[in-house]
Scaffold this motif. Structure first.
Motif, PDB file in Angstrom:
ATOM      1  N   ILE A  61       0.838  -1.209   0.000  1.00 51.77           N
ATOM      2  CA  ILE A  61       0.000   0.000   0.000  1.00 51.77           C
ATOM      3  C   ILE A  61       0.868   1.253   0.000  1.00 51.77           C
ATOM      4  O   ILE A  61       1.680   1.467   0.908  1.00 51.77           O
ATOM      5  CB  ILE A  61      -0.962   0.004   1.204  1.00 51.77           C
ATOM      6  N   PRO A  62       0.728   2.106  -1.042  1.00 50.98           N
ATOM      7  CA  PRO A  62       1.471   3.372  -1.063  1.00 50.98           C
ATOM      8  C   PRO A  62       0.635   4.452  -0.363  1.00 50.98           C
ATOM      9  O   PRO A  62      -0.205   5.087  -0.972  1.00 50.98           O
ATOM     10  CB  PRO A  62       1.615   3.663  -2.557  1.00 50.98           C
ATOM     11  N   PHE A  63       0.875   4.638   0.911  1.00 50.89           N
ATOM     12  CA  PHE A  63       0.067   5.558   1.722  1.00 50.89           C
ATOM     13  C   PHE A  63       0.453   7.002   1.421  1.00 50.89           C
ATOM     14  O   PHE A  63       1.640   7.342   1.374  1.00 50.89           O
ATOM     15  CB  PHE A  63       0.289   5.252   3.212  1.00 50.89           C
ATOM     16  N   LYS A  64      -0.566   7.841   1.237  1.00 47.28           N
ATOM     17  CA  LYS A  64      -0.325   9.271   1.028  1.00 47.28           C
ATOM     18  C   LYS A  64      -0.409   9.971   2.381  1.00 47.28           C
ATOM     19  O   LYS A  64      -1.477   9.998   3.000  1.00 47.28           O
ATOM     20  CB  LYS A  64      -1.385   9.861   0.095  1.00 47.28           C
ATOM     21  N   ASP A  65       0.706  10.526   2.819  1.00 46.89           N
ATOM     22  CA  ASP A  65       0.767  11.210   4.113  1.00 46.89           C
ATOM     23  C   ASP A  65       0.544  12.705   3.892  1.00 46.89           C
ATOM     24  O   ASP A  65       1.350  13.369   3.227  1.00 46.89           O
ATOM     25  CB  ASP A  65       2.132  10.961   4.748  1.00 46.89           C
ATOM     26  N   ILE A  66      -0.559  13.207   4.456  1.00 49.07           N
ATOM     27  CA  ILE A  66      -0.904  14.623   4.254  1.00 49.07           C
ATOM     28  C   ILE A  66      -0.393  15.521   5.394  1.00 49.07           C
ATOM     29  O   ILE A  66      -0.563  16.734   5.349  1.00 49.07           O
ATOM     30  CB  ILE A  66      -2.429  14.828   4.077  1.00 49.07           C
ATOM     31  N   MET A  67       0.219  14.914   6.423  1.00 42.87           N
ATOM     32  CA  MET A  67       0.629  15.708   7.591  1.00 42.87           C
ATOM     33  C   MET A  67       1.582  16.859   7.263  1.00 42.87           C
ATOM     34  O   MET A  67       1.483  17.920   7.896  1.00 42.87           O
ATOM     35  CB  MET A  67       1.213  14.813   8.685  1.00 42.87           C
ATOM     36  N   VAL A  70     -16.223  16.677   4.456  1.00 41.35           N
ATOM     37  CA  VAL A  70     -14.788  16.874   4.208  1.00 41.35           C
ATOM     38  C   VAL A  70     -13.981  15.708   4.761  1.00 41.35           C
ATOM     39  O   VAL A  70     -14.200  15.269   5.896  1.00 41.35           O
ATOM     40  CB  VAL A  70     -14.288  18.173   4.884  1.00 41.35           C
ATOM     41  N   ASP A  71     -13.052  15.229   3.943  1.00 37.91           N
ATOM     42  CA  ASP A  71     -12.079  14.250   4.422  1.00 37.91           C
ATOM     43  C   ASP A  71     -10.727  14.592   3.810  1.00 37.91           C
ATOM     44  O   ASP A  71     -10.642  15.418   2.905  1.00 37.91           O
ATOM     45  CB  ASP A  71     -12.508  12.826   4.050  1.00 37.91           C
ATOM     46  N   ASP A  72      -9.672  13.954   4.323  1.00 39.81           N
ATOM     47  CA  ASP A  72      -8.355  14.241   3.754  1.00 39.81           C
ATOM     48  C   ASP A  72      -8.205  13.591   2.387  1.00 39.81           C
ATOM     49  O   ASP A  72      -7.629  14.179   1.479  1.00 39.81           O
ATOM     50  CB  ASP A  72      -7.221  13.803   4.695  1.00 39.81           C
ATOM     51  N   LEU A  73      -8.784  12.376   2.236  1.00 35.26           N
ATOM     52  CA  LEU A  73      -8.470  11.607   1.029  1.00 35.26           C
ATOM     53  C   LEU A  73      -9.614  10.678   0.654  1.00 35.26           C
ATOM     54  O   LEU A  73     -10.253  10.085   1.523  1.00 35.26           O
ATOM     55  CB  LEU A  73      -7.193  10.806   1.311  1.00 35.26           C
ATOM     56  N   ILE A  74      -9.856  10.566  -0.649  1.00 39.12           N
ATOM     57  CA  ILE A  74     -10.827   9.600  -1.177  1.00 39.12           C
ATOM     58  C   ILE A  74     -10.048   8.513  -1.898  1.00 39.12           C
ATOM     59  O   ILE A  74      -9.290   8.795  -2.841  1.00 39.12           O
ATOM     60  CB  ILE A  74     -11.834  10.280  -2.138  1.00 39.12           C
ATOM     61  N   ALA A  75     -10.206   7.277  -1.410  1.00 37.21           N
ATOM     62  CA  ALA A  75      -9.556   6.127  -2.063  1.00 37.21           C
ATOM     63  C   ALA A  75     -10.640   5.357  -2.822  1.00 37.21           C
ATOM     64  O   ALA A  75     -10.986   5.728  -3.938  1.00 37.21           O
ATOM     65  CB  ALA A  75      -8.833   5.275  -1.030  1.00 37.21           C
ATOM     66  N   THR A  76     -11.244   4.345  -2.206  1.00 35.56           N
ATOM     67  CA  THR A  76     -12.324   3.603  -2.883  1.00 35.56           C
ATOM     68  C   THR A  76     -13.646   4.373  -2.860  1.00 35.56           C
ATOM     69  O   THR A  76     -14.602   3.981  -3.535  1.00 35.56           O
ATOM     70  CB  THR A  76     -12.576   2.250  -2.201  1.00 35.56           C
ATOM     71  N   GLY A  77     -13.715   5.408  -2.028  1.00 35.46           N
ATOM     72  CA  GLY A  77     -14.948   6.178  -1.908  1.00 35.46           C
ATOM     73  C   GLY A  77     -15.931   5.599  -0.908  1.00 35.46           C
ATOM     74  O   GLY A  77     -16.981   6.206  -0.653  1.00 35.46           O
ATOM     75  N   GLY A  78     -15.601   4.456  -0.332  1.00 36.09           N
ATOM     76  CA  GLY A  78     -16.530   3.801   0.598  1.00 36.09           C
ATOM     77  C   GLY A  78     -16.857   4.655   1.818  1.00 36.09           C
ATOM     78  O   GLY A  78     -18.021   4.734   2.233  1.00 36.09           O
ATOM     79  N   THR A  79     -15.839   5.302   2.381  1.00 29.66           N
ATOM     80  CA  THR A  79     -16.053   6.119   3.577  1.00 29.66           C
ATOM     81  C   THR A  79     -16.939   7.322   3.246  1.00 29.66           C
ATOM     82  O   THR A  79     -17.900   7.618   3.971  1.00 29.66           O
ATOM     83  CB  THR A  79     -14.694   6.602   4.136  1.00 29.66           C
TER      84      THR A  79
HETATM   85  P1  5GP Z   1     -11.901   4.915   1.169  1.00 28.07           P
HETATM   86  O1  5GP Z   1     -13.069   4.668   2.057  1.00 28.07           O
HETATM   87  O2  5GP Z   1     -12.177   5.983   0.140  1.00 28.07           O
HETATM   88  O3  5GP Z   1     -11.370   3.656   0.545  1.00 28.07           O
HETATM   89  O4  5GP Z   1     -10.713   5.408   2.077  1.00 28.07           O
HETATM   90  C1  5GP Z   1     -10.646   6.739   2.500  1.00 28.07           C
HETATM   91  C2  5GP Z   1     -10.494   6.814   3.976  1.00 28.07           C
HETATM   92  O5  5GP Z   1      -9.350   6.088   4.402  1.00 28.07           O
HETATM   93  C3  5GP Z   1     -10.279   8.243   4.412  1.00 28.07           C
HETATM   94  O6  5GP Z   1     -10.924   8.469   5.671  1.00 28.07           O
HETATM   95  C4  5GP Z   1      -8.774   8.377   4.533  1.00 28.07           C
HETATM   96  O7  5GP Z   1      -8.408   9.157   5.646  1.00 28.07           O
HETATM   97  C5  5GP Z   1      -8.276   6.943   4.695  1.00 28.07           C
HETATM   98  N1  5GP Z   1      -7.190   6.624   3.757  1.00 28.07           N
HETATM   99  C6  5GP Z   1      -7.146   5.573   2.905  1.00 28.07           C
HETATM  100  N2  5GP Z   1      -5.997   5.564   2.219  1.00 28.07           N
HETATM  101  C7  5GP Z   1      -5.304   6.640   2.618  1.00 28.07           C
HETATM  102  C8  5GP Z   1      -4.022   7.203   2.258  1.00 28.07           C
HETATM  103  O8  5GP Z   1      -3.254   6.707   1.402  1.00 28.07           O
HETATM  104  N3  5GP Z   1      -3.652   8.343   2.889  1.00 28.07           N
HETATM  105  C9  5GP Z   1      -4.447   8.936   3.811  1.00 28.07           C
HETATM  106  N4  5GP Z   1      -4.002  10.082   4.383  1.00 28.07           N
HETATM  107  N5  5GP Z   1      -5.651   8.445   4.182  1.00 28.07           N
HETATM  108  C10 5GP Z   1      -6.069   7.305   3.590  1.00 28.07           C
END
Ligand code: 5GP
Length: 179
Positions: free
Chosen positions: A26-32, A127-136
């Protein structure tokens, strides 16, 4: 004045890719690093605000997703002069709550909101920091629909376009930095 593209590129340069976090592959994106630079943090919030203003939507509530949505949501709410409401992982909020469960890669997660925090027909941006799969984000939309709020926008600082998360989200999605 600086172009929007230049401003977005600067924010992008403050996002760090961390290989194999939290799991191998998993290539995690760090927004800190964004939050650690006041000028970049300020401009991130300003760009989110500018987008909301451009849509013309009257916003009553900014709803932030635990945990990193809590970094970007409150300053945006202050700038929009509206309420901030947290959407948390289940079991953290007192009083009557509304829950929504959504699927993860393995298993599921449950998020919740306080029942009286958002009123029917209020306009909400999530608002969230990041959208990956969009599930959250999709789960948060369902939660707000359950309390009969109007979701007028879904905002993120980062979107991983290759995961096509926005296809799972029924509402308008706007992200600043795309990978
Ligand atoms: P999703 O539900 O879109 O797959 O994942 C998004 C949620 O997981 C967000 O709440 C986000 O904070 C967290 N997340 C998933 N992958 C990453 C990532 O690579 N970087 C960060 N900062 N958050 C992530």
């Amino acid at each position: 004045p600086e172009s929007k593209g230049a401003r977005v590129d600067r924010i992008r340069s403050f996002i760090r890719t961390c290989p194999d976090f939290p799991k191998p592959g998993i290539p995690f994106k760090d927004i800190m690093p964004i939050v650690q630079n006041p000028d970049v943090f300020f401009d991130t919030i300003a760009l989110l605000e500018e987008h909301v203003k451009e849509t013309g939507a009257k916003v009553d509530v900014v709803a932030g997703l635990e945990a990193r949505g809590f970094l970007f949501g409150p300053p945006l709410a202050l700038r929009l002069k509206c309420a901030f409401v947290p959407i948390r992982k289940a079991g953290k909020l007192p009083g009557e709550t509304v829950k929504c469960s959504y699927a993860l890669e393995y298993g599921q997660d449950t998020i919740e909101i306080q029942r009286t925090a958002v009123h029917p027909n209020q306009n909400v941006v999530i608002v969230d920091d990041l959208i990956a799969t969009g599930g959250t984000m999709a789960g948060a939309c369902t939660l707000l629909e359950t309390v009969q709020a109007n979701v007028v926008g879904c905002l993120a600082v980062v979107e991983l376009d290759y995961l096509k998360g926005r296809e799972n989200i029924k509402h308008d999605v706007h992200s600043l930095v795309h990978f």
